[in-house]
Structure formats: structure tokens, C-alpha cells
Design a protein around this motif. Structure first.
Motif, PDB file in Angstrom:
ATOM      1  N   TRP A 160       0.823  -1.198   0.000  1.00  0.00           N
ATOM      2  CA  TRP A 160       0.000   0.000   0.000  1.00  0.00           C
ATOM      3  C   TRP A 160       0.868   1.263   0.000  1.00  0.00           C
ATOM      4  O   TRP A 160       0.609   2.230  -0.702  1.00  0.00           O
ATOM      5  CB  TRP A 160      -0.884  -0.122   1.232  1.00  0.00           C
ATOM      6  N   MET A 161       1.938   1.238   0.792  1.00  0.00           N
ATOM      7  CA  MET A 161       2.841   2.398   0.839  1.00  0.00           C
ATOM      8  C   MET A 161       3.572   2.600  -0.483  1.00  0.00           C
ATOM      9  O   MET A 161       3.849   3.729  -0.886  1.00  0.00           O
ATOM     10  CB  MET A 161       3.884   2.207   1.954  1.00  0.00           C
ATOM     11  N   LEU A 162       3.878   1.511  -1.149  1.00  0.00           N
ATOM     12  CA  LEU A 162       4.657   1.617  -2.393  1.00  0.00           C
ATOM     13  C   LEU A 162       3.868   2.271  -3.514  1.00  0.00           C
ATOM     14  O   LEU A 162       4.433   2.787  -4.470  1.00  0.00           O
ATOM     15  CB  LEU A 162       5.121   0.230  -2.838  1.00  0.00           C
ATOM     16  N   GLN A 163       2.554   2.224  -3.378  1.00  0.00           N
ATOM     17  CA  GLN A 163       1.684   2.824  -4.392  1.00  0.00           C
ATOM     18  C   GLN A 163       2.128   4.243  -4.748  1.00  0.00           C
ATOM     19  O   GLN A 163       2.237   4.601  -5.911  1.00  0.00           O
ATOM     20  CB  GLN A 163       0.267   2.831  -3.829  1.00  0.00           C
ATOM     21  N   ALA A 164       2.384   5.043  -3.707  1.00  0.00           N
ATOM     22  CA  ALA A 164       2.740   6.445  -3.916  1.00  0.00           C
ATOM     23  C   ALA A 164       4.006   6.570  -4.760  1.00  0.00           C
ATOM     24  O   ALA A 164       4.153   7.527  -5.515  1.00  0.00           O
ATOM     25  CB  ALA A 164       2.944   7.131  -2.578  1.00  0.00           C
ATOM     26  N   PHE A 165       4.908   5.603  -4.618  1.00  0.00           N
ATOM     27  CA  PHE A 165       6.197   5.734  -5.278  1.00  0.00           C
ATOM     28  C   PHE A 165       6.201   5.110  -6.672  1.00  0.00           C
ATOM     29  O   PHE A 165       6.839   5.614  -7.585  1.00  0.00           O
ATOM     30  CB  PHE A 165       7.281   5.092  -4.410  1.00  0.00           C
ATOM     31  N   PHE A 166       5.471   4.033  -6.859  1.00  0.00           N
ATOM     32  CA  PHE A 166       5.476   3.345  -8.147  1.00  0.00           C
ATOM     33  C   PHE A 166       4.600   4.040  -9.182  1.00  0.00           C
ATOM     34  O   PHE A 166       4.930   4.063 -10.359  1.00  0.00           O
ATOM     35  CB  PHE A 166       5.011   1.901  -7.974  1.00  0.00           C
ATOM     36  N   ARG A 167       3.489   4.582  -8.726  1.00  0.00           N
ATOM     37  CA  ARG A 167       2.538   5.175  -9.672  1.00  0.00           C
ATOM     38  C   ARG A 167       3.093   6.420 -10.333  1.00  0.00           C
ATOM     39  O   ARG A 167       2.671   6.806 -11.407  1.00  0.00           O
ATOM     40  CB  ARG A 167       1.230   5.518  -8.937  1.00  0.00           C
ATOM     41  N   THR A 168       4.016   7.113  -9.654  1.00  0.00           N
ATOM     42  CA  THR A 168       4.485   8.402 -10.182  1.00  0.00           C
ATOM     43  C   THR A 168       5.574   8.262 -11.238  1.00  0.00           C
ATOM     44  O   THR A 168       5.930   9.233 -11.892  1.00  0.00           O
ATOM     45  CB  THR A 168       5.021   9.277  -9.031  1.00  0.00           C
ATOM     46  N   ILE A 169       6.111   7.057 -11.403  1.00  0.00           N
ATOM     47  CA  ILE A 169       7.178   6.890 -12.393  1.00  0.00           C
ATOM     48  C   ILE A 169       6.551   6.861 -13.795  1.00  0.00           C
ATOM     49  O   ILE A 169       5.659   6.073 -14.049  1.00  0.00           O
ATOM     50  CB  ILE A 169       7.963   5.591 -12.130  1.00  0.00           C
ATOM     51  N   PRO A 170       7.007   7.737 -14.692  1.00  0.00           N
ATOM     52  CA  PRO A 170       6.385   7.798 -16.027  1.00  0.00           C
ATOM     53  C   PRO A 170       6.503   6.471 -16.778  1.00  0.00           C
ATOM     54  O   PRO A 170       7.559   5.836 -16.770  1.00  0.00           O
ATOM     55  CB  PRO A 170       7.185   8.883 -16.747  1.00  0.00           C
ATOM     56  N   GLN A 171       5.394   6.090 -17.408  1.00  0.00           N
ATOM     57  CA  GLN A 171       5.362   4.854 -18.188  1.00  0.00           C
ATOM     58  C   GLN A 171       6.383   4.898 -19.335  1.00  0.00           C
ATOM     59  O   GLN A 171       6.943   3.884 -19.717  1.00  0.00           O
ATOM     60  CB  GLN A 171       3.944   4.656 -18.745  1.00  0.00           C
ATOM     61  N   GLU A 172       6.613   6.109 -19.853  1.00  0.00           N
ATOM     62  CA  GLU A 172       7.510   6.247 -21.020  1.00  0.00           C
ATOM     63  C   GLU A 172       8.916   5.717 -20.732  1.00  0.00           C
ATOM     64  O   GLU A 172       9.576   5.190 -21.607  1.00  0.00           O
ATOM     65  CB  GLU A 172       7.641   7.719 -21.444  1.00  0.00           C
ATOM     66  N   LEU A 173       9.358   5.905 -19.497  1.00  0.00           N
ATOM     67  CA  LEU A 173      10.704   5.449 -19.145  1.00  0.00           C
ATOM     68  C   LEU A 173      10.825   3.957 -19.374  1.00  0.00           C
ATOM     69  O   LEU A 173      11.796   3.475 -19.945  1.00  0.00           O
ATOM     70  CB  LEU A 173      10.992   5.748 -17.675  1.00  0.00           C
ATOM     71  N   GLU A 174       9.784   3.236 -18.927  1.00  0.00           N
ATOM     72  CA  GLU A 174       9.792   1.796 -19.088  1.00  0.00           C
ATOM     73  C   GLU A 174       9.739   1.409 -20.549  1.00  0.00           C
ATOM     74  O   GLU A 174      10.435   0.507 -21.004  1.00  0.00           O
ATOM     75  CB  GLU A 174       8.567   1.206 -18.370  1.00  0.00           C
ATOM     76  N   GLU A 175       8.857   2.128 -21.294  1.00  0.00           N
ATOM     77  CA  GLU A 175       8.702   1.812 -22.706  1.00  0.00           C
ATOM     78  C   GLU A 175      10.001   2.066 -23.466  1.00  0.00           C
ATOM     79  O   GLU A 175      10.422   1.271 -24.302  1.00  0.00           O
ATOM     80  CB  GLU A 175       7.568   2.661 -23.301  1.00  0.00           C
ATOM     81  N   ALA A 176      10.644   3.177 -23.133  1.00  0.00           N
ATOM     82  CA  ALA A 176      11.903   3.510 -23.794  1.00  0.00           C
ATOM     83  C   ALA A 176      12.942   2.426 -23.548  1.00  0.00           C
ATOM     84  O   ALA A 176      13.646   1.993 -24.454  1.00  0.00           O
ATOM     85  CB  ALA A 176      12.410   4.864 -23.300  1.00  0.00           C
ATOM     86  N   ALA A 177      12.987   1.964 -22.292  1.00  0.00           N
ATOM     87  CA  ALA A 177      13.957   0.930 -21.949  1.00  0.00           C
ATOM     88  C   ALA A 177      13.634  -0.364 -22.677  1.00  0.00           C
ATOM     89  O   ALA A 177      14.525  -1.064 -23.154  1.00  0.00           O
ATOM     90  CB  ALA A 177      13.959   0.703 -20.435  1.00  0.00           C
ATOM     91  N   ALA A 178      12.331  -0.659 -22.811  1.00  0.00           N
ATOM     92  CA  ALA A 178      11.920  -1.873 -23.507  1.00  0.00           C
ATOM     93  C   ALA A 178      12.325  -1.784 -24.974  1.00  0.00           C
ATOM     94  O   ALA A 178      12.796  -2.751 -25.571  1.00  0.00           O
ATOM     95  CB  ALA A 178      10.417  -2.075 -23.362  1.00  0.00           C
TER      96      ALA A 178
END
Lengths: 310, 275
Positions: B155-173
């Protein structure tokens, strides 16, 4: 089942992995935790039903199937009902005291003052330290030669030191206040975060319309906090119901059972009086009562949802 | 100016009261723990210690079983921390970064386990640990503490994971990074404050846990700090100096760890609740 045709197989080869791999990967990430929780919560829950239908006294000994005997015994003896009543008082008392204190604290912390960034963090100090520390602090403060009694006697409020844990009513009030002292900062930081999300323009517009502070509180602040109050009302109640160690370490459930809430009764029955199956039956019954409470709470107090979840 | 002052005085007063209510009791036990025994029980309490002694700490750390309790608590807390971080980070990544059917249901189930009253598990978990032969072993406490800490950690991690832009992951992929590579090289560093917060939350949960530790541990040599210290309270002759020193030493690690991640910790705590 139709035999797979070439087309069928090909479609599977092409589509199946795409659709399911995301699902499979998703589950693969969440599964370890779910399995852990299933083994340590779900399985024990089922096991406690089985335990409650036997007559095991000390763990490790074997029992026989006795049907609902433990349940009828619980319902017949007054102990369970009394403890249930005390738990209700405990939960309501804690909710009232904590909500008032938390609101006052949140409204204070919302203001600007030197050091408020630090204050907003360190306020939860009493929530993060171990309960045993909380217990030692308050035993010390409330002891016969402690600072509280010193102040009461010297300010002329009381002629002699008060034995806070020696009569039923003062003991119960003391444990409620001490537990509230421990928990109100936690509620305060959550209220504070919710307060900070209320748009300032609402208050400004209300001021232009000549609204008083009280009106603003009831027409802007309170409605905006409704979702948070709902979550805290449900989760807070369950968590506060569950409190055991503060009570046990301060009063041991006494004097003469005055602070024996359901968790204390379950603990005592299982591990002090060695009636394991009976304690299991109490746990199951308590679980059902809490389930009904949660269902009623959800049914009647759910705030109108904006359904913008996610 | 006069108006500001009218506002400032009650505010200052409110802040003072609030801080006194929360902080003063801690000062009170700490200051008393270094007083000489006769000053501790003196009829007239002293705000500032008139005497200074470390004899209570010496007794606690040199002549009691407290060091053993500390060691046991540390082992259990580190074990809890490592497993909780592993399980919750994985689950949080799945729940907050991936889209798959049933995700919401799983999230709700985890929330329910978080609010679930642990006292109802007391009897059956004891029974289960007894069947597994884990009674009186520290690993039993690790198992229970992870269950108590992990749902809230997710539950606490929600605040930290949700804010990371999806694009970063897509770019890395697009750059050919594997799923695991993405998690290790992108998600974890960006969510580091959150991961640190839940690690410390898990540590604190375990460090504090009393009820299961009091039933699952039988021998004094395997006791953790809360149960050990509570045992000292229960002795007929209350040795306040020893207890106050014990409370101070028990609170200390929590204060230090919380000091490291305080701001992120409170952020994670609140973000979940007001979503």
C-alpha cells in the motif's frame, strides 16, 4: 472438445501468448505475496474453524470432534458478551478521542510556523516506537510517585496520588487515553494530507460569500474529508479492535476483568487457561461479528463514489 | 502586525501543546534513565537531571539478558525486512505497473489482509507453527512479521510506483532491456525512497511486535526485546532505572531509522490513504 485444426493451432500460436503473457507475468509478480498471505492467513482461518469444533485444551494434545459445543458454551457464559461490550466501548472511545485529537493536530500542523516540516514528520513518533516502550512511559508517568500524580497533588486537584490502574473505570479510561495518545498522530498525518488536498479557492470563495469559519468547516472541510473518514472509520475500527499489547501490558485485562476486551479474552483463554478450542471458537465468532460490522459499514456509510479509481 | 500577532500567539500555543504532548514523555524517560536511583524515585521530580549515571545502562547491557533479546530482535527484524521488501516490491510492480485482468481484485484482497485483525490468527497460527515444529524458533516470528508488514508495505509503495512515467519503461523496452533489467535498473532506483521506507516499516513492525512473540517463543534465550522487556516489567520489585534505560535503548534504533526516511515514510503512509 473439437480436434485442433491447423488454423486453430496457428491462431493459438499467434494470439495466445500475447494475451496471456501479460496476465501470466502480472500474476507471477503478485503470486509470491499472495501465496505467503494464503498460507499465513487463509489457511489458519480455515484451521481455526476445525479447531473450534474439537475439544483441544493444550496445543499438541489431540482432541475429539465435539460439534458446536464450544460455541454454545461461549454464548451461554457471560464472559464473551461482556468482553464484546468492552470491545465496543474500547473501539468507540478510541475513535472519539483519536478523531478529536487528530483533527486538532492536523489543523495546527496545516498552519505555517517555523519547523513545521519537522513537526509534520516527528509527530508520529509515538506511533512508531514499540508498544512496550509506550507502556513503560505511561506506567512511569502515571505511577504513584510519577509526574502526573505529582502535578495533580500539587495543583490541589487530588488530595492523594491516584492509582490509575487500580479501579475498573479509571483503568479502562487510562488504557483508552494511552492507546489514543499512541494512535492519534497517525490519524493526524492522514487528515493533514487530506486537508492539504482541499482546493484553497473553495475557502476563498466562501469567504467572499461571507461564510463563517464554522460554516466553512461543515460545508467544505467535512464533506471533502468524507472519503478519508470512511476509510479510517473502517480500517481504523478493525485495527483498534485488534489492539492487545497496550491493554495486556498495562492492566493484564484487570482489575477483575474490567479491561478484558475480546482480544485479551481470546489470548487468556488460549494461553493462560489452556482452552485452545474454546479460544478458536471465540476467534471464529469474533471474525463473523467483525465481518457483519464491515458489511454494514460498507453498505450504509460508503461515500458516493466518483469511480475515478485508477 | 497586530493581526499577525493575534494569529501567531494561539498558533504558537497550539504547536507548543501538541509537541509537548507527543515529545515530552520521551524526554521524560530518557532524562530519568541517566539519573541516579535516589533521584528517579525522589518525591519532587527534577526536570533536568541533577545527577548523571550510566549505571542503569551498564546493568541492562552488562548484567541482564537484554543483549540476547536485542540480538534476537535484530535477526528477526532483518529477516522480516528482506523478505517483506522482496515480496512487496514484486507485488507492487505487478499491481501498479502492469495491466492484467484481476489486478483490482488482487489489490483489494491485499487491502483486506492489511485490515485483518491479527488477533484472530493467534490460536490457529500457534497450532500451525506447532505442527511445523517452529515453536520457540525465530523463523516463526519472521514468518508472522512478514504477514503483518507486507500488505501495508504494498500500500505504501503505491505512492512511489505510480508516479514513475510509463515512457521510461517503454523507452527501456525499446532499447531491448528485459523485464528484470527494467525493474532493477529503472524502477528500483526511481522508487528507492519508497523501497527504503517499506524496508524500515518492516523493520519497525517486527521490532515492535509483541503478541505473537509472546506465545511463539518459549525459552528466555530466544526472546525478542518487547517480550524480554515486558518480562522485566512484570518482576515484583520495579527497577525503574533499568526499565527506563531499556525503553530508551529499545526506542533508539527506531528513531535512527525513522530519522533516515521520515519524510518519505510519512508521504507513503498518507498517499495510500487519500487516493
Amino acid at each position: 472438445m473439437p480436434s485442433p485444426t491447423v488454423a486453430n493451432v496457428r491462431r493459438r500460436v499467434v494470439r495466445w501468448p500475447r494475451v496471456s503473457s501479460a496476465t501470466l507475468i502480472g500474476y507471477a509478480f503478485v503470486m509470491p505475496l499472495m501465496l505467503w498471505l494464503a498460507a499465513t492467513i487463509l489457511y489458519p482461518l480455515v484451521a481455526s474453524v476445525a479447531l473450534s469444533l474439537q475439544n483441544i485444551k493444550i496445543i499438541g494434545s489431540t482432541g475429539e470432534y465435539v460439534g458446536l459445543e464450544n460455541y454454545s458454551r461461549i454464548l451461554e457464559s457471560p464472559r464473551f458478551g461482556e468482553a464484546l461490550q468492552r470491545s465496543a466501548i474500547w473501539v468507540v472511545g478510541n475513535a472519539v478521542v483519536q478523531t478529536v485529537l487528530a483533527f486538532a493536530a492536523a489543523l495546527t500542523l496545516k498552519q505555517r510556523f517555523v519547523g513545521n516540516r519537522l513537526a509534520r514528520i516527528w509527530i508520529i513518533l509515538s506511533w512508531i516506537v514499540p508498544t512496550v516502550v509506550v507502556v513503560i512511559i505511561w506506567r512511569w508517568l502515571l505511577s504513584a510517585s510519577g509526574i502526573v500524580n505529582y502535578a495533580l497533588v500539587n495543583l490541589g486537584i487530588s488530595s492523594k496520588p491516584i492509582g490509575f490502574f487500580s479501579t475498573g473505570d479509571t483503568a479502562f479510561a487510562s488504557v483508552i487515553l494511552i492507546n489514543s495518545w499512541r494512535w492519534f498522530p497517525f490519524n493526524a498525518v492522514i487528515f493533514l494530507a487530506a486537508l492539504q488536498r482541499i482546493p484553497q479557492e473553495l475557502y476563498e470563495a466562501a469567504s467572499v460569500d461571507g461564510a463563517t469559519t464554522v460554516r466553512k468547516f461543515f460545508h467544505i472541510t467535512l464533506p471533502s474529508l468524507r472519503p478519508v473518514l470512511f476509510v479510517m472509520g473502517l480500517i481504523g475500527t478493525l485495527m483498534s479492535f485488534n489492539v492487545f499489547d497496550v491493554i495486556w501490558l498495562l492492566t493484564g485485562g484487570g482489575p477483575s476483568g474490567a479491561t478484558t476486551t475480546l482480544p485479551v479474552l481470546i489470548y487468556e483463554t488460549a494461553f493462560k487457561r489452556y482452552r485452545l478450542s474454546q479460544a478458536a471458537a471465540m476467534s471464529v465468532t469474533t471474525g463473523v461479528i467483525l465481518l457483519i460490522f464491515a458489511a454494514l459499514f460498507l453498505r450504509f456509510l460508503s461515500p458516493p463514489s466518483d469511480t475515478d479509481e485508477e | 502586525m497586530a493581526h499577525r500577532l493575534r494569529h501567531a500567539v494561539p498558533l504558537g500555543f497550539a504547536v507548543l501543546i501538541l509537541m509537548t504532548v507527543v515529545i515530552a514523555p520521551f524526554y521524560w524517560i530518557f532524562s530519568a534513565s541517566v539519573k541516579a536511583p535516589q533521584e528517579i524515585i525522589a518525591r519532587k521530580p527534577t526536570l533536568f537531571p541533577q545527577s548523571f549515571t550510566l549505571e542503569h545502562y551498564d546493568k541492562l547491557l552488562g548484567h541482564s539478558n537484554f543483549p540476547t533479546y536485542l540480538q534476537n530482535s535484530l535477526v528477526v527484524a532483518f529477516g522480516t525486512m528482506v523478505i517483506t521488501v522482496f515480496l512487496s516490491t514484486l507485488a507492487a510492480y505487478g499491481l501498479y505497473r502492469l495491466r492484467f485482468p484481476g489486478r483490482n481484485l488482487l489489490f483489494r484482497v491485499i487491502l483486506i489482509t492489511y485490515a485483518f485483525p491479527g488477533v484472530l490468527l493467534l490460536v490457529p497460527l500457534y497450532d500451525m507453527m506447532s505442527t511445523l515444529g517452529l515453536v520457540d524458533r525465530l523463523v516463526a516470528l519472521v514468518i508472522v512479521d512478514v504477514t503483518l508488514a507486507a500488505p501495508f508495505a504494498v500500500w505504501m509503495l503505491q505512492a512511489f510506483f505510480r508516479t514513475i512515467p510509463q515512457e521510461l519503461e517503454e523507452a527501456a523496452a525499446l532499447d531491448g532491456a528485459s523485464r528484470l533489467g527494467i525493474i532493477v535498473r529503472i524502477m528500483l532506483p526511481l522508487a528507492a525512497p519508497g523501497v527504503a521506507s517499506i524496508a524500515i516499516f518492516a523493520f519497525i513492525t517486527s521490532w515492535t511486535e509483541y503478541i505473537f512473540a509472546s506465545i511463539l517463543i518459549i525459552s528466555d534465550a530466544n526472546r525478542t526485546v518487547p517480550v524480554g522487556l515486558a518480562g522485566i516489567i512484570g518482576q515484583y520489585q520495579v527497577d525503574w532505572g533499568l526499565l527506563l534505560a531499556g525503553a530508551t535503548v529499545t526506542a533508539l534504533p527506531v528513531l535512527v531509522l525513522f530519522g533516515l526516511v521520515g519524510r518519505n515514510f510519512v508521504e507513503g503512509l498518507t498517499a495510500g490513504a487519500i487516493q
